[in-house]
Design a protein around this motif. Structure first.
Motif, short mmCIF file in Angstrom:
data_model
loop_
_atom_site.label_atom_id
_atom_site.label_comp_id
_atom_site.label_asym_id
_atom_site.label_seq_id
_atom_site.Cartn_x
_atom_site.Cartn_y
_atom_site.Cartn_z
N SER A 138 -12.24 26.19 -25.02
CA SER A 138 -12.40 27.67 -25.21
C SER A 138 -11.59 28.41 -24.09
O SER A 138 -10.95 29.59 -24.14
N CYS A 139 -11.43 27.82 -22.82
CA CYS A 139 -10.91 28.44 -21.93
C CYS A 139 -9.24 28.12 -21.70
O CYS A 139 -8.48 28.47 -20.79
N GLU A 157 -6.78 29.17 -23.60
CA GLU A 157 -5.78 30.41 -23.62
C GLU A 157 -5.47 31.05 -22.16
O GLU A 157 -4.47 31.30 -21.80
N GLU A 158 -6.76 31.25 -21.57
CA GLU A 158 -6.71 31.76 -20.11
C GLU A 158 -5.95 31.20 -19.21
O GLU A 158 -5.29 31.60 -18.38
N ARG A 159 -6.35 29.65 -19.16
CA ARG A 159 -5.81 28.69 -18.39
C ARG A 159 -4.22 28.78 -18.36
O ARG A 159 -3.46 28.54 -17.51
N LEU A 205 -2.33 30.98 -19.66
CA LEU A 205 -1.74 32.25 -19.38
C LEU A 205 -1.48 32.56 -17.70
O LEU A 205 -0.76 33.07 -17.58
N GLU A 206 -2.51 32.18 -17.37
CA GLU A 206 -2.37 32.07 -15.84
C GLU A 206 -1.55 31.21 -15.18
O GLU A 206 -1.27 31.32 -13.93
N SER A 232 3.29 30.86 -16.96
CA SER A 232 2.45 31.66 -17.84
C SER A 232 2.93 31.18 -19.48
O SER A 232 4.02 31.38 -19.69
N ARG A 259 1.75 31.61 -23.56
CA ARG A 259 1.00 32.31 -24.74
C ARG A 259 0.58 31.24 -25.73
O ARG A 259 1.35 30.55 -26.14
N ARG A 287 -9.35 25.22 -33.90
CA ARG A 287 -8.77 24.88 -32.66
C ARG A 287 -8.17 23.50 -32.72
O ARG A 287 -8.05 22.88 -31.54
#
Ligand code: URA
Length: 237
Positions: A144-145, A147-149, A151-152, A164, A166, A173
């Motif tokens: 679940s992490c 997207e965030e990882r 993006l950063e 980064s 998207r 998933r």
């Protein structure tokens, strides 16, 4: 005979809209005389055209969209493996076309080939941030992490930091779409490995603002339209 704007744009120098602006400001000379009307017809083999002080030697470029099948290497020749250039017509195989960026042998989808070396160089330059979008499927559901990882800017292979990216996952998933602005070797596969997963299938579905033409079967190709060439030219330095 050919329109001045068509001649200049076909050389990959600028889009027709830019050419019209330059012409209006007196930046185009034909045989030493300012021509403000970019639709004027000239003989490109005989007239000397100067664009913003640069004398143009007429040379057209070719741009091709290929729907790459699996099993082909992104190369203009190979002694052992099938290579993408083999999929083009004999005539197009002699035009000096080469792929703009690489796709892995098992990756499918949108590949652009051209013989315009400077444009290809600009499109691949990391400074230009040209978006590339891929559809992928995975071996197991993505954490679940993710997207965030992504993006950063995820770190792959224990050291290399990616730009980064998207990500939009399917509900289960097990796949989704990802947008990159760079092209490291095996980048998406290594990103998914950093997320404890593995790519099963990978297809490029967009390059810059040019989507893969759904009418092209795997292995089929066509020349880019004028509009698509204008999109590429808008990424020139
Ligand atoms: N990322 C990969 O891992 N492979 C490709 O072919 C393209 C992007």
């Amino acid at each position: 005979m050919m329109r001045i704007d068509k001649m200049i744009s076909s050389m990959g120098i600028a889009s027709r809209r830019e050419i019209a602006k330059v012409a209006k400001n007196g930046g185009i000379l034909v045989d030493g005389i300012v021509v403000k009307d970019p639709s004027r017809h000239i003989d490109p083999e005989k007239s000397t055209v100067t664009y913003l002080g640069r004398v143009l030697r007429y040379q057209t470029f070719t741009y091709v969209m290929l729907n790459k099948p699996t099993g082909y290497v992104s190369a203009t020749e190979d002694t052992r493996l099938p290579y993408v250039l083999e999929l083009l017509s004999p005539e197009h195989q002699k035009m000096g076309l080469f792929p703009v960026g690489r796709l892995d042998r098992d990756t499918t989808g949108l590949m652009i080939l051209t013989n315009n070396g400077t444009l290809a160089h600009d499109l691949l330059s990391p400074k230009h941030h040209v978006e590339k979008e891929y559809r992928f499927t995975l071996e197991r559901p993505l954490v679940s992490c993710a997207e965030e990882r992504l993006l950063e800017g995820i770190t792959i292979d224990g050291g290399e930091r990616c730009k980064s990216a998207r990500l939009l996952c399917d509900d289960d998933r097990m796949g989704g779409v990802i947008v990159l602005t760079e092209g490291k070797y095996h980048e998406i596969k290594r990103m998914m490995e950093a997320l404890d997963n593995r790519i099963v299938t990978l297809e490029r579905i967009r390059f810059a603002a040019i989507p893969l033409d759904n009418a092209l079967a795997r292995g089929a190709w066509r020349e880019l339209t004028e509009e698509e060439i204008t999109v590429l030219l808008s990424h020139k330095k």
